[in-house]
Write an enzyme that holds these catalytic residues in place. Structure first.
Site, PDB file in Angstrom:
ATOM      1  N   GLY A  91       0.835  -1.192   0.000  1.00  0.00           N
ATOM      2  CA  GLY A  91       0.000   0.000   0.000  1.00  0.00           C
ATOM      3  C   GLY A  91       0.873   1.247   0.000  1.00  0.00           C
ATOM      4  O   GLY A  91       2.030   1.226   0.432  1.00  0.00           O
ATOM      5  N   CYS A  92       0.315   2.340  -0.473  1.00  0.00           N
ATOM      6  CA  CYS A  92       1.112   3.565  -0.607  1.00  0.00           C
ATOM      7  C   CYS A  92       1.553   4.109   0.757  1.00  0.00           C
ATOM      8  O   CYS A  92       2.739   4.364   0.978  1.00  0.00           O
ATOM      9  CB  CYS A  92       0.339   4.618  -1.392  1.00  0.00           C
ATOM     10  SG  CYS A  92      -1.307   4.982  -0.755  1.00  0.00           S
ATOM     11  N   TYR A  93       0.609   4.279   1.684  1.00  0.00           N
ATOM     12  CA  TYR A  93       0.977   4.749   3.014  1.00  0.00           C
ATOM     13  C   TYR A  93       1.921   3.755   3.702  1.00  0.00           C
ATOM     14  O   TYR A  93       2.885   4.148   4.365  1.00  0.00           O
ATOM     15  CB  TYR A  93      -0.264   4.902   3.896  1.00  0.00           C
ATOM     16  CG  TYR A  93      -1.227   5.988   3.508  1.00  0.00           C
ATOM     17  CD1 TYR A  93      -0.881   7.331   3.620  1.00  0.00           C
ATOM     18  CD2 TYR A  93      -2.511   5.676   3.067  1.00  0.00           C
ATOM     19  CE1 TYR A  93      -1.779   8.336   3.302  1.00  0.00           C
ATOM     20  CE2 TYR A  93      -3.419   6.676   2.745  1.00  0.00           C
ATOM     21  CZ  TYR A  93      -3.058   7.996   2.859  1.00  0.00           C
ATOM     22  OH  TYR A  93      -3.949   8.990   2.543  1.00  0.00           O
ATOM     23  N   SER A  94       1.614   2.473   3.534  1.00  0.00           N
ATOM     24  CA  SER A  94       2.426   1.433   4.171  1.00  0.00           C
ATOM     25  C   SER A  94       3.875   1.513   3.731  1.00  0.00           C
ATOM     26  O   SER A  94       4.791   1.257   4.517  1.00  0.00           O
ATOM     27  CB  SER A  94       1.861   0.046   3.827  1.00  0.00           C
ATOM     28  OG  SER A  94       0.483  -0.012   4.055  1.00  0.00           O
ATOM     29  N   THR A  95       4.084   1.854   2.471  1.00  0.00           N
ATOM     30  CA  THR A  95       5.441   1.926   1.940  1.00  0.00           C
ATOM     31  C   THR A  95       6.297   2.901   2.730  1.00  0.00           C
ATOM     32  O   THR A  95       7.422   2.587   3.129  1.00  0.00           O
ATOM     33  CB  THR A  95       5.404   2.322   0.450  1.00  0.00           C
ATOM     34  OG1 THR A  95       4.712   1.305  -0.288  1.00  0.00           O
ATOM     35  CG2 THR A  95       6.806   2.488  -0.111  1.00  0.00           C
TER      36      THR A  95
END
Length: 308
Positions: free
Chosen positions: A113-117
């Site tokens: 996921g983008c935030y997770s990255t």
């Protein structure tokens, strides 16, 4: 001989950006369905089974259905949905953290996921090195461009220019939290506060650290040095420059990028710190990450075709 790629969900934002990164690259040949058959299950199944690589840019349930359509042991899958990010048998597609060889040799890869990255990039190396505790109740504050929400949210922001900030997941059940906890190596779920701003793309992910209250936490200098060491040599994840004016800006006019910059900011006495990641939610946060994994799986340099 070119390796074949089928993007299931190619009409969405992530799929379009992946196709753009693969355009003109002789290493790959795209399998494309005519518009009239794009949602035809028989046509999709045929394309999925004919491809060397299938990239799924679909909602979670549709992604699971697509995987079930594959009836051979040769098609390798990159899933950009949330469906398989903590699923057994899937390799997490963050080569810098999970290992490049692991991604290169995988048959099934889940795109982060983008935030997770940003969150995982900041915390995972520091927790592995023992510089931060795994059992701390971490908080993650983040803002993203509206393109990460798909066509409906894009239309909402572009039709209503009065939206200045959109906070969501107010019940604290954001779908990225399980992978954030698992892939960063945390014993507790982080408290995650995402928001969307009126910019097409780009994001800032921040983890505040009250270091003086965290038993066993290292100094800001040690945290910065470990992140620099961990990502040394990477063209994609790198340490950001210290802003001369003490400000970090996310501009709406910023050019698309597949890179991510990390920073450690601290109070003068070192008692508090802010870990910050700046990335493009459509780049390293989505399509760029998928192409990076595809490159490795195809035996190519991981940065081939990326915007760096």
């Amino acid at each position: 001989m070119a390796q074949t790629v089928f993007i299931d969900g190619a009409a969405g934002t992530t799929g379009l950006e992946i196709a753009d990164r693969l355009a003109g690259r002789p290493e790959f040949e795209l399998i494309a369905l005519p518009e009239a058959r794009r949602k035809d299950d028989a046509a999709r199944a045929e394309a999925l089974n004919a491809a060397d690589f299938a990239i799924l840019c679909l909602p979670d349930d549709a992604a699971r259905e697509a995987v079930a359509m594959i009836g051979n042991d040769t098609t390798r899958v990159i899933d950009a949905s949330t469906a398989h990010r903590v699923a057994p048998g899937w390799v997490y597609g963050f080569p810098e953290v999970e290992g490049r060889d692991e991604v290169a040799n995988a048959r099934r890869v889940s795109n982060p996921g983008c935030y997770s990255t940003g969150f995982i990039a900041l915390l995972a190396p520091l927790i592995r090195a023992g510089l931060l505790p795994a059992d701390w109740p971490y908080t993650c504050n983040a803002v993203s461009g509206y393109s990460g929400g798909g066509k409906a949210l894009i239309a909402r922001f572009e039709d209503d220019r009065d939206i200045a900030w959109r906070g969501y997941a107010l019940q604290l059940g954001h779908k990225h939290v399980p992978e954030m906890q698992a892939r960063a190596g945390l014993s507790r779920s982080p408290l995650f506060t995402p928001a969307v701003i009126p910019a097409m793309r780009g994001m800032v992910v921040e983890v505040p650290l009250p270091l003086s209250a965290m038993e066993g936490a290292a100094s800001p200098e040690a945290l910065r040095e470990e992140l620099a060491r961990f990502y040394q040599g990477s063209r994609i994840v790198r340490m950001g420059e210290e802003p001369a004016d003490g400000e970090l800006l996310l501009r709406g006019s910023r050019a698309p990028t597949d890179a991510m910059e990390l920073s450690v900011f601290a109070s003068p006495d070192g008692s508090q710190a802010r870990l910050v990641a700046v990335l493009d939610n459509l780049g390293k946060g989505a399509s760029g990450a998928a192409v990076q994994s595809l490159n490795l799986m195809a035996g190519l340099h991981e940065a081939a075709g990326l915007r760096l």
